[in-house]
Design an enzyme around this catalytic site. Structure first.
Site, PDB file in Angstrom:
ATOM      1  N   SER A 164     -78.481  54.998 -75.583  1.00  0.00           N
ATOM      2  CA  SER A 164     -78.891  55.914 -76.655  1.00  0.00           C
ATOM      3  C   SER A 164     -78.983  57.316 -76.087  1.00  0.00           C
ATOM      4  O   SER A 164     -79.205  57.494 -74.879  1.00  0.00           O
ATOM      5  CB  SER A 164     -80.263  55.497 -77.193  1.00  0.00           C
ATOM      6  OG  SER A 164     -80.771  56.471 -78.071  1.00  0.00           O
ATOM      7  N   TYR A 177     -89.736  53.983 -76.358  1.00  0.00           N
ATOM      8  CA  TYR A 177     -88.331  53.759 -76.733  1.00  0.00           C
ATOM      9  C   TYR A 177     -87.425  54.513 -75.749  1.00  0.00           C
ATOM     10  O   TYR A 177     -86.445  53.961 -75.235  1.00  0.00           O
ATOM     11  CB  TYR A 177     -88.058  54.209 -78.169  1.00  0.00           C
ATOM     12  CG  TYR A 177     -86.611  54.019 -78.559  1.00  0.00           C
ATOM     13  CD1 TYR A 177     -86.064  52.736 -78.657  1.00  0.00           C
ATOM     14  CD2 TYR A 177     -85.764  55.110 -78.783  1.00  0.00           C
ATOM     15  CE1 TYR A 177     -84.729  52.541 -78.976  1.00  0.00           C
ATOM     16  CE2 TYR A 177     -84.427  54.927 -79.109  1.00  0.00           C
ATOM     17  CZ  TYR A 177     -83.920  53.642 -79.207  1.00  0.00           C
ATOM     18  OH  TYR A 177     -82.592  53.455 -79.516  1.00  0.00           O
TER      19      TYR A 177
HETATM   20  C1  8X3 Z   1     -80.661  56.681 -81.081  1.00  0.00           C
HETATM   21  C2  8X3 Z   1     -81.550  57.074 -82.144  1.00  0.00           C
HETATM   22  O1  8X3 Z   1     -83.453  58.526 -82.985  1.00  0.00           O
HETATM   23  O2  8X3 Z   1     -83.624  57.838 -80.716  1.00  0.00           O
HETATM   24  O3  8X3 Z   1     -81.098  55.557 -80.383  1.00  0.00           O
HETATM   25  O4  8X3 Z   1     -82.010  59.496 -81.297  1.00  0.00           O
HETATM   26  S1  8X3 Z   1     -82.706  58.285 -81.744  1.00  0.00           S
END
Ligand code: 8X3
Length: 277
Positions: A164, A177
């Site tokens: 990500s 996260y």
């Molecule tokens: C990608 C989504 O909202 O963390 O994983 O950028 S975000």
């Protein structure tokens, strides 16, 4: 009788499999985790369209069956199993079952992952943190360990992790996260060293804002907040991400793509978006 295969080894193997219908190996096979929706579903369908056989897993039985059926309708041989990658034994059994159905594996796509909550650190919930770390980090580790042992025996394979932009840039409310996706970035790099001598390629696809169930899960079902994340610009779709994965795995054997960071045109970083006013 026709026996298929792209080289003499494969033809001989397939010849040995005549009359043993439960061992499949005529086309390339990919395993996709978290295949019930979003990126995983799009990746599975795109692979099926491109003549791949599939092993799929996910937590939701009904959705998994539906994705498997759609892939079969596109001509893929599919074996699927309900698996929660947070449970080590389930991962171990999944891979060992997979080996009874397929003689070798060409690709693993570690897609299962999620964000839960976007609270500042002082308000974070342990259960949210556990879900993210157990799925995004430990699940990916267990699956990679089990599958890489199989790939090592075959002296080839490609592992693609879904990372990500949150694994490259931290942002407010994203501590756990972001940490889990920074971990994916580190694991991807380390695994590449570990598996180099075994001719196994390791890469990652790191998307920015992509409209899937991601925000609905992150905001625990609050559809209003989730929809707002994608308003005022065109986000990525699951298909955009699936195309990046398919690009990596379809390179010639001597080419290894390490990292694709893929963003909407309207997004310059994890936090800077050009939204219509
Ligand atoms: C990608 C989504 O909202 O963390 O994983 O950028 S975000």
């Amino acid at each position: 009788m026709i026996v298929y295969g792209s080289n003499i080894k494969e033809i001989l193997f397939n010849l040995c499999c005549v009359g043993r219908p439960y061992i499949w190996k005529m086309k390339k096979m990919a395993c996709v985790t978290g295949a019930t929706s979003g990126f995983g579903k799009a990746i599975a369908l795109m692979l099926a369209e491109n003549n791949w056989d599939l092993c799929l897993c996910g937590r939701r039985a009904y959705d998994l069956k539906e994705v498997a059926t759609l892939c079969e309708e596109k001509g893929a041989r599919v074996w699927s199993k309900v698996v929660d990658v947070r449970v080590e034994e389930e991962v171990i059994h999944f891979v060992s079952d997979m080996r009874t159905h397929f003689s070798s594996i060409d690709v693993l796509v570690n897609n299962a992952g999620l964000a839960v909550g976007k609270d500042p650190i002082q308000n974070g919930l342990t259960e949210d943190w556990d879900r993210m770390m157990d799925t995004n980090v430990k699940g990916l580790l267990w699956m990679s360990r089990e599958v890489s042992r199989w790939m090592i025996e075959n002296k080839s394979g490609t592992i693609v992790n879904i990372g990500s932009i949150a694994g490259k840039q931290a942002y407010p409310g994203g501590s756990v996260y972001c940490a889990s996706k920074f971990a994916v970035d580190a694991i991807t790099q380390s695994m590449r060293f570990d598996l180099l001598q075994h001719n196994i390629r390791v890469g990652q696809v790191c998307p920015g804002a992509a409209e899937t169930e991601f925000s609905k899960v992150r905001f625990k079902g609050d559809e209003g907040i989730a929809a707002n994340v994608y308003q005022g610009y065109i986000p990525l779709s699951a298909i955009d991400v699936a195309e990046a994965v398919c690009f990596i795995i379809s390179r010639p054997a001597h080419v290894s793509i390490h990292d694709i960071t893929i963003m909407p045109t309207a997004q310059a970083s994890a936090t800077v978006l050009n939204k219509a006013q």
